[in-house]
Design a protein around this motif. Structure first.
Motif, PDB file in Angstrom:
ATOM      1  N   GLY A 214     123.570 109.008 -23.660  1.00 24.26           N
ATOM      2  CA  GLY A 214     123.323 110.438 -23.508  1.00 24.26           C
ATOM      3  C   GLY A 214     123.241 110.845 -22.042  1.00 24.26           C
ATOM      4  N   LEU A 215     122.560 110.047 -21.247  1.00 22.53           N
ATOM      5  CA  LEU A 215     122.458 110.324 -19.813  1.00 22.53           C
ATOM      6  C   LEU A 215     123.831 110.243 -19.145  1.00 22.53           C
ATOM      7  CD1 LEU A 215     119.170 108.408 -18.901  1.00 22.53           C
ATOM      8  CD2 LEU A 215     119.521 110.889 -18.895  1.00 22.53           C
ATOM      9  N   THR A 216     124.629 109.267 -19.559  1.00 21.64           N
ATOM     10  CA  THR A 216     125.979 109.144 -19.000  1.00 21.64           C
ATOM     11  C   THR A 216     126.818 110.370 -19.328  1.00 21.64           C
ATOM     12  OG1 THR A 216     125.981 106.727 -19.050  1.00 21.64           O
ATOM     13  CG2 THR A 216     128.127 107.821 -19.074  1.00 21.64           C
ATOM     14  N   VAL A 217     126.714 110.871 -20.552  1.00 19.28           N
ATOM     15  CA  VAL A 217     127.477 112.058 -20.953  1.00 19.28           C
ATOM     16  C   VAL A 217     127.072 113.258 -20.097  1.00 19.28           C
ATOM     17  CG1 VAL A 217     127.834 113.735 -22.807  1.00 19.28           C
ATOM     18  CG2 VAL A 217     127.909 111.284 -23.304  1.00 19.28           C
ATOM     19  N   VAL A 218     125.758 113.441 -19.895  1.00 18.77           N
ATOM     20  CA  VAL A 218     125.273 114.561 -19.083  1.00 18.77           C
ATOM     21  C   VAL A 218     125.774 114.439 -17.645  1.00 18.77           C
ATOM     22  CG1 VAL A 218     123.242 115.707 -18.126  1.00 18.77           C
ATOM     23  CG2 VAL A 218     123.223 114.919 -20.501  1.00 18.77           C
ATOM     24  N   ILE A 219     125.627 113.253 -17.061  1.00 21.48           N
ATOM     25  CA  ILE A 219     125.999 113.048 -15.665  1.00 21.48           C
ATOM     26  C   ILE A 219     127.507 113.094 -15.477  1.00 21.48           C
ATOM     27  CG2 ILE A 219     125.979 111.350 -13.778  1.00 21.48           C
ATOM     28  CD1 ILE A 219     123.244 110.410 -14.882  1.00 21.48           C
ATOM     29  N   ALA A 220     128.235 112.441 -16.381  1.00 24.48           N
ATOM     30  CA  ALA A 220     129.685 112.325 -16.218  1.00 24.48           C
ATOM     31  C   ALA A 220     130.404 113.656 -16.361  1.00 24.48           C
ATOM     32  CB  ALA A 220     130.254 111.327 -17.228  1.00 24.48           C
ATOM     33  N   LEU A 221     129.776 114.631 -17.014  1.00 26.98           N
ATOM     34  CA  LEU A 221     130.433 115.915 -17.230  1.00 26.98           C
ATOM     35  C   LEU A 221     130.847 116.566 -15.913  1.00 26.98           C
ATOM     36  CD1 LEU A 221     131.318 118.014 -19.328  1.00 26.98           C
ATOM     37  CD2 LEU A 221     129.053 119.064 -19.127  1.00 26.98           C
ATOM     38  N   LEU A 358     134.926 108.458 -16.031  1.00 28.98           N
ATOM     39  CA  LEU A 358     134.237 109.061 -14.893  1.00 28.98           C
ATOM     40  C   LEU A 358     132.902 108.373 -14.636  1.00 28.98           C
ATOM     41  CD1 LEU A 358     134.835 112.874 -15.517  1.00 28.98           C
ATOM     42  CD2 LEU A 358     136.009 111.395 -13.913  1.00 28.98           C
ATOM     43  N   GLY A 359     132.224 107.980 -15.709  1.00 27.19           N
ATOM     44  CA  GLY A 359     130.933 107.322 -15.565  1.00 27.19           C
ATOM     45  C   GLY A 359     131.018 105.968 -14.907  1.00 27.19           C
ATOM     46  N   ILE A 360     132.214 105.395 -14.845  1.00 22.70           N
ATOM     47  CA  ILE A 360     132.403 104.079 -14.243  1.00 22.70           C
ATOM     48  C   ILE A 360     132.883 104.166 -12.797  1.00 22.70           C
ATOM     49  CG2 ILE A 360     133.824 101.973 -14.325  1.00 22.70           C
ATOM     50  CD1 ILE A 360     133.750 102.176 -17.366  1.00 22.70           C
ATOM     51  N   VAL A 361     133.869 105.019 -12.532  1.00 17.82           N
ATOM     52  CA  VAL A 361     134.536 104.987 -11.223  1.00 17.82           C
ATOM     53  C   VAL A 361     134.020 106.007 -10.215  1.00 17.82           C
ATOM     54  CG1 VAL A 361     136.651 104.068 -12.223  1.00 17.82           C
ATOM     55  CG2 VAL A 361     136.388 106.540 -11.966  1.00 17.82           C
TER      56      VAL A 361
END
Length: 440
Positions: A214-221, A358-361
């Motif tokens: 969930g945190l990754t989805v919020v941040i990666a947006l 996006l959450g990775i790179v």
């Protein structure tokens, strides 16, 4: 050939004189900086979009409302710190992301970081343009390709105006979203109780998304645009104006958008809801079967997604114009046409996979710049080498760890893992270099 190039340059100079210089290759001078209100309008109109509401719906479907709310708050506070620090570098120097990145990754090395992020942002432009066409096509039974092309051309036009265009579209899009979003959320909430909304457990009563995801989805947006935030914040006159503009986006605008979708989804509790289909605020307005509301929804969709698309295309064009030595407006047209072609191929359907990438790179790039400019080399204001190996090693380490986390420990956040590990790795490499110099 030379005469054609000269004619093109003359034409570009005339357009810049008419619409304003965009400073692709030099810092924005203080005389050209914009008001705090203008920079805030640029930022607040970026995250307050229907895609943010869709993301809020995805979070609530996967986590339940109360846990999704926690993820929204924590994720946006992380973004406030991340974007705020990077934005401060922009306002302090007047430089765009490419110029700042060249100091950290090298005169030639920055091309990899800036080119990657600019390409990802072009992808976002294509995704959002495709979503526009898809929603219009499915709702009004209009041709998908035609609606996508029309959307893309409109968004190119906004971007072509430059930072002023982002200001004006934000002034229209953000208030319109607040009015319609609050109405949709309130109308949906009136069908149930706030207690039922808060206690909504997730799709069909089952929560399947971990807090880390969930945190990754919020941040990666918005992690890609957040990383190149200097493209926007370099226009601010003061650090306070820069931070205020950032705050208007994270947490304010982003949480408002996510909450609209989240409240609507929890209130309606539709089994197997599809936020990218009809189960979103756009679909909700059209389901009312009111002629005037359907027309307003049609205009709202084009205006609202026009805001995010023009922002993404502006970032992509600024980055690639710096790399290619051309003008932002020329690249906006070239990249915009490429984005339209990609959107027509239904690329928006890979939305979740895009966020995962996006959450990775992306997070390691910003983390490395923050550590470099605030901790290890705050005194360095110019590029000192063509390639800086420590930055690339730390970037690789952060991304590899994030990939491992995603594959082996899916309950954790890949975005936070990438950010923290890359920052620590870069700091450790800098400390090791200092120790070697001291013992030499």
């Amino acid at each position: 050939m030379n005469s054609t190039v000269d004619e093109l340059k003359v034409a570009e100079d005339k357009v810049d004189h008419l619409l304003g210089e965009e400073y692709e290759h030099a810092p924005v001078p203080m005389a050209a900086r914009r008001s705090a209100f203008s920079v805030t309008m640029v930022w607040v109109g970026f995250p307050m979009i229907i895609t943010g509401a869709m993301t809020g719906s995805i979070l609530v479907l996967g986590m339940g409302f109360s846990r999704a709310l926690i993820a929204m708050i924590i994720g946006n506070l992380i973004m406030l710190a991340y974007v705020g620090l990077l934005g401060h570098l922009g306002v302090k120097s007047g430089m765009n992301f490419g110029l700042i990145a060249s100091q950290v990754f090298g005169r030639k090395g920055y091309v990899l970081a800036s080119g990657l992020l600019s390409s990802l942002l072009l992808g976002w432009y294509a995704v959002q343009t495709g979503i526009t066409g898809a929603l219009i096509s499915s709702t009004y039974n209009l041709n998908y390709v035609a609606m996508t092309v029309i959307a893309g051309l409109l968004y190119i036009g906004i971007t072509f105006v430059g930072v002023r265009g982002l200001h004006y579209i934000g002034m229209i899009s953000a208030p319109l979203f607040v009015i319609l979003g609050v109405w949709v959320a309130g109308h949906a909430a009136s069908t149930t109780t706030w207690s039922a909304i808060y206690n909504y457990a997730g799709n069909n009563g089952v929560a399947t998304m971990s807090m880390g995801v969930g945190l990754t989805v919020v941040i990666a947006l918005f992690i890609d645009a957040g990383t190149v935030t200097a493209d926007f914040n370099r226009w601010a006159k003061t650090p306070a104006a820069s931070f205020g503009a950032t705050f208007s986006a994270f947490p304010f605008a982003n949480i408002v958008a996510m909450m609209v979708g989240g409240v609507m989804t929890a209130a309606l509790a539709t089994p197997n809801a599809n936020p990218f289909g009809a189960d979103n605020m756009f679909g909700y307005m059209n389901k009312m079967q009111l002629g005037w509301l359907s027309v307003l929804a049609f205009l709202f969709l084009y205006i609202n997604l026009g805001s995010v698309c023009s922002h993404c295309l502006y970032n992509a064009s600024t980055g690639w114009s710096r790399i290619t030595g051309t003008h932002m407006r020329l690249m906006a047209v070239v990249l915009g046409v490429i984005g339209i072609a990609i959107a027509a191929g239904n690329v928006w359907a890979f939305f979740i996979q895009w966020l995962s990438l996006l959450g990775i790179v992306a997070p390691p790039i910003g983390a490395i710049i923050i550590v470099d400019k605030y901790i290890t080399r705050p005194e360095v204001n110019t590029a000192t080498a063509d390639w800086r190996a420590p930055a690339f090693i730390a970037w690789a380490v952060g991304s590899v760890v994030a990939f491992i986390v995603e594959e082996v420990m899916p309950g954790l956040s890949t975005a936070i893992s990438a950010m923290v590990v890359a920052g620590i790795a870069y700091w450790a490499l800098a400390a090791l270099k200092v120790r070697k110099l001291q013992t030499a």
